[in-house]
Write a protein that holds these residues in place. Sequence first.
Motif, PDB file in Angstrom:
ATOM      1  N   ASP A   9      13.359   7.401  -6.520  1.00  0.00           N
ATOM      2  CA  ASP A   9      12.971   8.659  -5.885  1.00  0.00           C
ATOM      3  C   ASP A   9      12.693   8.522  -4.389  1.00  0.00           C
ATOM      4  O   ASP A   9      12.434   9.515  -3.708  1.00  0.00           O
ATOM      5  CB  ASP A   9      11.751   9.265  -6.584  1.00  0.00           C
ATOM      6  CG  ASP A   9      10.502   8.397  -6.476  1.00  0.00           C
ATOM      7  OD1 ASP A   9       9.481   8.759  -7.087  1.00  0.00           O
ATOM      8  OD2 ASP A   9      10.550   7.347  -5.789  1.00  0.00           O
ATOM      9  N   ASP A  10      12.714   7.287  -3.876  1.00  0.00           N
ATOM     10  CA  ASP A  10      12.473   7.038  -2.454  1.00  0.00           C
ATOM     11  C   ASP A  10      11.143   7.608  -1.975  1.00  0.00           C
ATOM     12  O   ASP A  10      11.024   8.031  -0.813  1.00  0.00           O
ATOM     13  CB  ASP A  10      13.613   7.578  -1.600  1.00  0.00           C
ATOM     14  CG  ASP A  10      14.812   6.624  -1.559  1.00  0.00           C
ATOM     15  OD1 ASP A  10      15.863   7.019  -1.013  1.00  0.00           O
ATOM     16  OD2 ASP A  10      14.693   5.503  -2.090  1.00  0.00           O
ATOM     17  N   SER A  11      10.175   7.648  -2.840  1.00  0.00           N
ATOM     18  CA  SER A  11       8.848   8.081  -2.397  1.00  0.00           C
ATOM     19  C   SER A  11       8.300   7.053  -1.417  1.00  0.00           C
ATOM     20  O   SER A  11       8.590   5.857  -1.517  1.00  0.00           O
ATOM     21  CB  SER A  11       7.906   8.238  -3.582  1.00  0.00           C
ATOM     22  OG  SER A  11       7.858   7.058  -4.353  1.00  0.00           O
ATOM     23  N   THR A  12       7.539   7.537  -0.461  1.00  0.00           N
ATOM     24  CA  THR A  12       7.054   6.678   0.621  1.00  0.00           C
ATOM     25  C   THR A  12       5.536   6.692   0.713  1.00  0.00           C
ATOM     26  O   THR A  12       4.863   7.605   0.232  1.00  0.00           O
ATOM     27  CB  THR A  12       7.637   7.106   1.979  1.00  0.00           C
ATOM     28  OG1 THR A  12       7.266   8.477   2.226  1.00  0.00           O
ATOM     29  CG2 THR A  12       9.144   6.984   1.994  1.00  0.00           C
ATOM     30  N   TYR A  13       5.047   5.680   1.345  1.00  0.00           N
ATOM     31  CA  TYR A  13       3.608   5.556   1.605  1.00  0.00           C
ATOM     32  C   TYR A  13       3.445   4.991   3.005  1.00  0.00           C
ATOM     33  O   TYR A  13       4.217   4.127   3.441  1.00  0.00           O
ATOM     34  CB  TYR A  13       2.955   4.619   0.594  1.00  0.00           C
ATOM     35  CG  TYR A  13       1.520   4.284   0.929  1.00  0.00           C
ATOM     36  CD1 TYR A  13       1.212   3.134   1.657  1.00  0.00           C
ATOM     37  CD2 TYR A  13       0.485   5.123   0.555  1.00  0.00           C
ATOM     38  CE1 TYR A  13      -0.088   2.827   1.992  1.00  0.00           C
ATOM     39  CE2 TYR A  13      -0.824   4.817   0.885  1.00  0.00           C
ATOM     40  CZ  TYR A  13      -1.106   3.674   1.600  1.00  0.00           C
ATOM     41  OH  TYR A  13      -2.396   3.381   1.937  1.00  0.00           O
ATOM     42  N   TYR A  14       2.426   5.472   3.693  1.00  0.00           N
ATOM     43  CA  TYR A  14       2.101   4.958   5.025  1.00  0.00           C
ATOM     44  C   TYR A  14       0.617   4.651   5.085  1.00  0.00           C
ATOM     45  O   TYR A  14      -0.212   5.431   4.605  1.00  0.00           O
ATOM     46  CB  TYR A  14       2.439   5.986   6.106  1.00  0.00           C
ATOM     47  CG  TYR A  14       3.911   6.282   6.225  1.00  0.00           C
ATOM     48  CD1 TYR A  14       4.485   7.341   5.534  1.00  0.00           C
ATOM     49  CD2 TYR A  14       4.734   5.492   7.027  1.00  0.00           C
ATOM     50  CE1 TYR A  14       5.841   7.610   5.630  1.00  0.00           C
ATOM     51  CE2 TYR A  14       6.089   5.753   7.134  1.00  0.00           C
ATOM     52  CZ  TYR A  14       6.634   6.812   6.427  1.00  0.00           C
ATOM     53  OH  TYR A  14       7.972   7.068   6.529  1.00  0.00           O
ATOM     54  N   ALA A  15       0.294   3.551   5.697  1.00  0.00           N
ATOM     55  CA  ALA A  15      -1.103   3.267   5.967  1.00  0.00           C
ATOM     56  C   ALA A  15      -1.648   4.302   6.944  1.00  0.00           C
ATOM     57  O   ALA A  15      -0.904   4.812   7.796  1.00  0.00           O
ATOM     58  CB  ALA A  15      -1.241   1.866   6.561  1.00  0.00           C
ATOM     59  N   ASP A  16      -2.913   4.600   6.830  1.00  0.00           N
ATOM     60  CA  ASP A  16      -3.518   5.600   7.714  1.00  0.00           C
ATOM     61  C   ASP A  16      -3.342   5.229   9.183  1.00  0.00           C
ATOM     62  O   ASP A  16      -3.182   6.094  10.039  1.00  0.00           O
ATOM     63  CB  ASP A  16      -5.005   5.762   7.398  1.00  0.00           C
ATOM     64  CG  ASP A  16      -5.247   6.488   6.091  1.00  0.00           C
ATOM     65  OD1 ASP A  16      -6.376   6.390   5.572  1.00  0.00           O
ATOM     66  OD2 ASP A  16      -4.321   7.150   5.589  1.00  0.00           O
ATOM     67  N   SER A  17      -3.352   3.943   9.453  1.00  0.00           N
ATOM     68  CA  SER A  17      -3.278   3.483  10.837  1.00  0.00           C
ATOM     69  C   SER A  17      -1.933   3.767  11.498  1.00  0.00           C
ATOM     70  O   SER A  17      -1.823   3.732  12.723  1.00  0.00           O
ATOM     71  CB  SER A  17      -3.580   1.983  10.899  1.00  0.00           C
ATOM     72  OG  SER A  17      -2.678   1.259  10.079  1.00  0.00           O
ATOM     73  N   VAL A  18      -0.903   4.043  10.695  1.00  0.00           N
ATOM     74  CA  VAL A  18       0.429   4.268  11.273  1.00  0.00           C
ATOM     75  C   VAL A  18       0.983   5.641  10.929  1.00  0.00           C
ATOM     76  O   VAL A  18       2.059   6.008  11.402  1.00  0.00           O
ATOM     77  CB  VAL A  18       1.429   3.184  10.818  1.00  0.00           C
ATOM     78  CG1 VAL A  18       0.881   1.788  11.122  1.00  0.00           C
ATOM     79  CG2 VAL A  18       1.777   3.330   9.354  1.00  0.00           C
ATOM     80  N   LYS A  19       0.273   6.387  10.123  1.00  0.00           N
ATOM     81  CA  LYS A  19       0.764   7.694   9.682  1.00  0.00           C
ATOM     82  C   LYS A  19       1.025   8.592  10.886  1.00  0.00           C
ATOM     83  O   LYS A  19       0.204   8.704  11.786  1.00  0.00           O
ATOM     84  CB  LYS A  19      -0.261   8.330   8.746  1.00  0.00           C
ATOM     85  CG  LYS A  19       0.294   9.354   7.787  1.00  0.00           C
ATOM     86  CD  LYS A  19      -0.752   9.752   6.762  1.00  0.00           C
ATOM     87  CE  LYS A  19      -1.073   8.623   5.816  1.00  0.00           C
ATOM     88  NZ  LYS A  19      -2.037   9.026   4.769  1.00  0.00           N
TER      89      LYS A  19
END
Length: 127
Positions: free
Chosen positions: A55-65
């Motif tokens: 599904d290519d779901s993504t996650y980003y750390a808060d520091s780089v969002k």
Amino acid sequence: QLQLVESGGALVQPGGSLRLSCAASGFNLDYYAIGWFRQAPGKEREGVSCVKSGDDSTYYADSVKGRFTISRDNAKVYLQMNSLKPEDPAVYYCAADPPKYYSVQAMCKGEYAYDHWGQGTQVTVSS
């Protein structure tokens, strides 16, 4: 032999941009979950951004969002880094793992045990 190779690290001024690439030999990254991690001297490894397979779901750390974007294209995975800050310098690693039943957030934790790791590419932010 399965290998991951990162490229694109460089010296850039604060506010600048870089695009890191992760390429593989021996397997097709399209079918793997990919994580970008970074480790600065004296600090623990940090999950920066991850993308699951399927599904290519993504996650980003808060520091780089809002500043970094992970993407796939032509069997490579990229990390577009914009508005780089003095706290972003580190060795950046990509990691690959076959599809598993973990959330993309769980797969972006520093202790997650990816099957394959690259050798890292250095990102330096300095004026």
